[in-house]
Motif scaffolding. Structure first.
Motif, PDB file in Angstrom:
ATOM      1  N   SER A 594      -0.426   4.024 -14.442  1.00 60.13           N
ATOM      2  CA  SER A 594       0.558   3.742 -13.396  1.00 60.13           C
ATOM      3  C   SER A 594       1.077   5.025 -12.742  1.00 60.13           C
ATOM      4  O   SER A 594       1.655   4.978 -11.668  1.00 60.13           O
ATOM      5  CB  SER A 594       1.721   2.936 -13.967  1.00 60.13           C
ATOM      6  N   GLN A 597      -0.198   5.447  -9.335  1.00 60.64           N
ATOM      7  CA  GLN A 597       0.441   4.669  -8.277  1.00 60.64           C
ATOM      8  C   GLN A 597       1.744   5.371  -7.886  1.00 60.64           C
ATOM      9  O   GLN A 597       2.822   4.810  -8.033  1.00 60.64           O
ATOM     10  CB  GLN A 597       0.743   3.251  -8.769  1.00 60.64           C
ATOM     11  N   TYR A 604      -3.044   9.817  -3.005  1.00 56.21           N
ATOM     12  CA  TYR A 604      -4.034   8.765  -2.780  1.00 56.21           C
ATOM     13  C   TYR A 604      -5.233   9.328  -2.042  1.00 56.21           C
ATOM     14  O   TYR A 604      -6.382   9.066  -2.385  1.00 56.21           O
ATOM     15  CB  TYR A 604      -3.436   7.617  -1.953  1.00 56.21           C
TER      16      TYR A 604
ATOM     17  N   LYS B  98       5.187   2.739  -3.295  1.00 54.74           N
ATOM     18  CA  LYS B  98       4.758   2.877  -4.698  1.00 54.74           C
ATOM     19  C   LYS B  98       4.562   1.491  -5.323  1.00 54.74           C
ATOM     20  O   LYS B  98       5.434   0.633  -5.236  1.00 54.74           O
ATOM     21  CB  LYS B  98       5.864   3.623  -5.442  1.00 54.74           C
ATOM     22  N   GLY B  99       3.391   1.297  -5.969  1.00 57.40           N
ATOM     23  CA  GLY B  99       3.041  -0.056  -6.447  1.00 57.40           C
ATOM     24  C   GLY B  99       3.803  -0.518  -7.636  1.00 57.40           C
ATOM     25  O   GLY B  99       3.986   0.107  -8.571  1.00 57.40           O
TER      26      GLY B  99
END
Lengths: 622, 99
Positions: A594, A597, A604, B98-99
């Motif tokens: 995570s 992310q 990215y 942000k995921g």
């Protein structure tokens, strides 16, 4: 022909379903009568089947398989929804529905006060249905279905008074013991299918004699596995401990279990599979051995019990031992005949005992009874008749059936002196313990001044009278029964005449009665010496040879210990930990991932570029 | 003008655009870097189109330009909105997706 035979099963099933659904909504009386009517209807249809069967030539009486439809067809395996109508199944139909009907009627009186009257009757009907299914099955599959249903029905009925802890425990015990038997049966069915490619009686029994030599391994395996089921249902050593405990249920249930249904299933099974058993003489010998051992073992325990129903329960085990002895030495129709006479007089004894218990408002300890012959004259007479039959008093039905077995145990091909000797000693014991109960209960002085015994109502008295009548006269039916069953067992059984042996056996029974009279009708003080001398033996018997304790020590405790060990090591440290570890590892990995992310566009983009370059590298250089 | 030259120029422009996109923090510059990358591809398409004597590459290049223009409009709109609400255009601070 016999297309109506299905109705014999359907009636009690309908009764069960109907009473389960609507039992609470209709008056007590109605549900009682409905419960009786279904079984009565089955009985009438059984009579019809009997007369139809008798109208045929003896050699044509076999193999009437009534098929409703083909249920399963898978490759070479076929299973029909079918029942078998032959002399043996009709014989059992008559006993199950006949005695069952009488017990149903009696239950109306006995259970009158019970608030869950309809539930009781729906269970009773289910019991009858299960037993009929077991008997009517034309293949091993439905045999097992009926077999398991009977176990379930007994569980429900023994634990009927569910507010009573002991009843619930007894029900559980009976169920567990029976499931042990069911497992044996199921494995047996698989072995049979493996060996014969079919589980229908007709195929198996037709193929068996050509396929196997006597004492072939497979036959021995099948017969022994079936025997596990038979021993469990019929409470033979070593699977017997549930039967005395099953006395916790209402008395009509005990009568039904002991007389007409459940416990006879084992004998029926061996008789039904006699083709297989005849190919396995070793197993037969084993059956006969277990039979006599159970007979004397249970008889000896019955001699010292004080609970009126328990004594009769031990006597059932003991009499079933005789039946197993009979089928074990190959005189199948004598076993079935004793099954029938026993059904009458054992039902009679139980119902009479139930009448006593009813009259004394639930008292079961024979030490607190006594002198009931004046207050309960009818119960007294009928119990006496039952006791005489059980003791094998000459010219009663028990005399004919038991004498024949005792005779055969000596003279039949597989009989020997030991079997005969034990059978005779057991006969003496039987007479002793049942008359001990009789003397305690009905003669002598009133031992409990507070009790106000009263005779039972007519609806309970009439069944007693009917059963007494049959218990007295059914002995005369011996030749007819032999003749009727002879097509099934391949010929009429030979009755041996031996005046000496017969006299000895009769005197053993009379001696038992006399001993009981001497001990219990005379002053108890004179017996102190004997009591002290026999105290250790008495303790051993009173505690039922400590079999329950031995099982507890050998099986229950180790299993519990293994269970505790597995819970600690296997469950907590193995399974729980594996699951928890997996979860926490996955959690950790997802946390690590995570981080990617991050929501940062440039990160990215970097990932994309790195991925792109990597793929390019693969494409270009590989 | 050899094919090799076209390829080298194109990949050079693409790399300049990619690196620019990676290292700059101002979204406007990043959009320009994206344009550079797209244009490097357009360049390649047109060069090959002329080399192969077909119009396919040119048509693709026109489509890419159109799409790029549309994307830039959307991107600029987003950037403007962000600037109005936050008064900050550093992309490292903009991580609301942000995921």
């Amino acid at each position: 022909m016999f297309s109506y035979a299905w109705l014999i099963l359907i009636f009690p099933l309908l009764g069960f379903a109907g009473l389960s659904w609507f039992g609470d909504k209709i008056p007590k009386k109605t549900s009682g009568y409905a419960g009786c009517a279904t079984v009565g209807g089955s009985f009438l249809l059984s009579l019809m089947a009997l007369s139809d069967l008798l109208s045929l030539d003896p050699e044509k009486r076999l193999g009437h398989v009534v098929t409703l439809y083909q249920w399963i067809s898978s490759g070479s395996f076929k299973l029909d929804l079918a029942i078998l109508v032959d002399p043996l199944s009709v014989f059992m139909f008559l006993i199950v529905t006949g005695v069952g009907f009488v017990i149903h009627v009696y239950s109306i009186g006995y259970m009158e006060e019970d608030p869950e009257f309809s539930r009781f009757f729906s269970y009773l009907n289910f019991f009858i249905f299960s037993m009929l299914l077991l008997v009517a099955a034309a293949d091993f599959f439905f045999l097992i279905v009926g077999w398991a249903f009977v176990g379930l029905a007994s569980y429900l009925l023994i634990g009927f008074w569910r507010e009573k802890t002991s009843a619930v425990l007894a029900a559980r015990k009976a169920f567990v013991m029976n499931v042990i038997g069911d497992v044996g049966m199921v494995i047996a069915a698989f072995v049979i299918f493996n060996a014969f490619g079919s589980i229908s009686y007709a195929d198996v029994f037709a193929a068996a004699p050509d396929k196997f030599l006597p004492n072939d391994d497979t036959v021995l395996l099948i017969t022994l596995l079936l025997l596990v089921g038979a021993f469990a249902k019929s409470a033979q050593i070593p699977l017997h401990t549930w039967l005395p405990d099953a006395m916790e249920g209402p008395t009509p249930v005990s009568a039904l279990i002991h007389a007409a249904t459940m416990v006879t299933a084992g004998v029926y099974l061996i008789a039904r599979c006699h083709v297989l058993y005849e190919l396995a003489p070793y197993t037969m010998y084993f059956i006969a051995g277990i039979g006599v051992i159970t007979a004397i073992f249970a008889g000896s325990m019955g001699m010292v019990q004080y609970d009126i129903k328990r004594v009769i329960a031990y006597s059932t085990m003991s009499q079933l031992g005789y039946m197993f002895l009979a089928v074990g030495i190959g005189v199948f129709s004598l076993g079935m005949f004793h099954l029938m006479t026993h059904a009458f007089f054992k039902a009679l004894l139980f119902l009479a005992a139930g009448s006593v218990i009813h009259g004394l408002n639930g008292e079961q300890d024979i030490r607190k009874m006594g002198g009931l012959r004046f207050s309960m004259p009818l119960t007294h007479i009928t119990f006496l008749i039952g006791a005489l039959c059980l003791a094998g008093f000459p010219l009663t039905s028990g005399f004919f059936s038991k004498e024949a077995i005792i005779m055969s145990s000596f003279h039949a091909d597989m009989g020997n002196f030991v079997f005969w000797g034990i059978a005779v000693i057991t006969a003496g014991m039987t007479a002793f313990y049942i008359f001990r109960v009789y003397f305690y209960t009905f003669l002598g002085n009133k031992n409990n001044p507070d009790a106000h015994p009263h005779e039972s109502p007519m609806i309970m008295a009439v069944p007693l009278i009917v059963l007494s009548f049959f218990a007295l006269v059914m002995g005369l039916a011996a030749p007819a029964v032999d003749q009727f069953l002879s097509p099934v067992f391949g010929g009429v059984v030979h009755h041996y005449e031996d005046a000496t042996l017969e006299t000895i056996a009769v005197f053993a029974g009379l001696g038992g009665i006399l001993t009981a009279a001497l001990i219990y009708m005379t002053s108890h003080d004179k017996l102190d010496f004997a009591k002290q001398a026999l105290a250790p033996l008495y303790d051993l018997l009173f505690n039922k040879y400590y079999v329950d304790e031995i099982y507890d020590f050998l099986i229950v405790k180790p299993v519990r210990a293994i269970g505790a060990f597995l819970e600690e090591k296997g469950e907590r440290e193995g399974i729980d930990r594996a699951v928890d570890e997996t979860a926490s590892q996955v959690h950790g990995v997802s946390r690590a991932i995570s981080i990617w992310q991050s929501g940062k566009v440039r990160a990215y983009a970097l990932n994309m570029v790195v991925g792109m370059v990597t793929i390019l590298m693969f494409v270009v250089f590989l | 003008m050899g094919n090799q030259f076209v390829l080298i120029i194109s990949s050079a422009i693409f790399c300049i655009g990619a690196v620019g996109f990676l290292i700059r923090r101002n979204p406007l510059i990043m959009l320009m870097s994206v344009e550079l990358m797209l244009n490097s591809v357009n360049f390649l398409l047109i060069a090959y189109s002329s080399f192969l004597q077909t119009l396919d590459g040119q048509i693709f290049a026109l489509i890419i330009m159109t799409v790029a223009a549309a994307e830039v409009v959307v991107g600029l709109a987003i950037i403007l909105t962000i600037f109005r609400t936050r008064h900050d255009l550093n992309v490292d601070h903009i991580n609301v997706l942000k995921g």
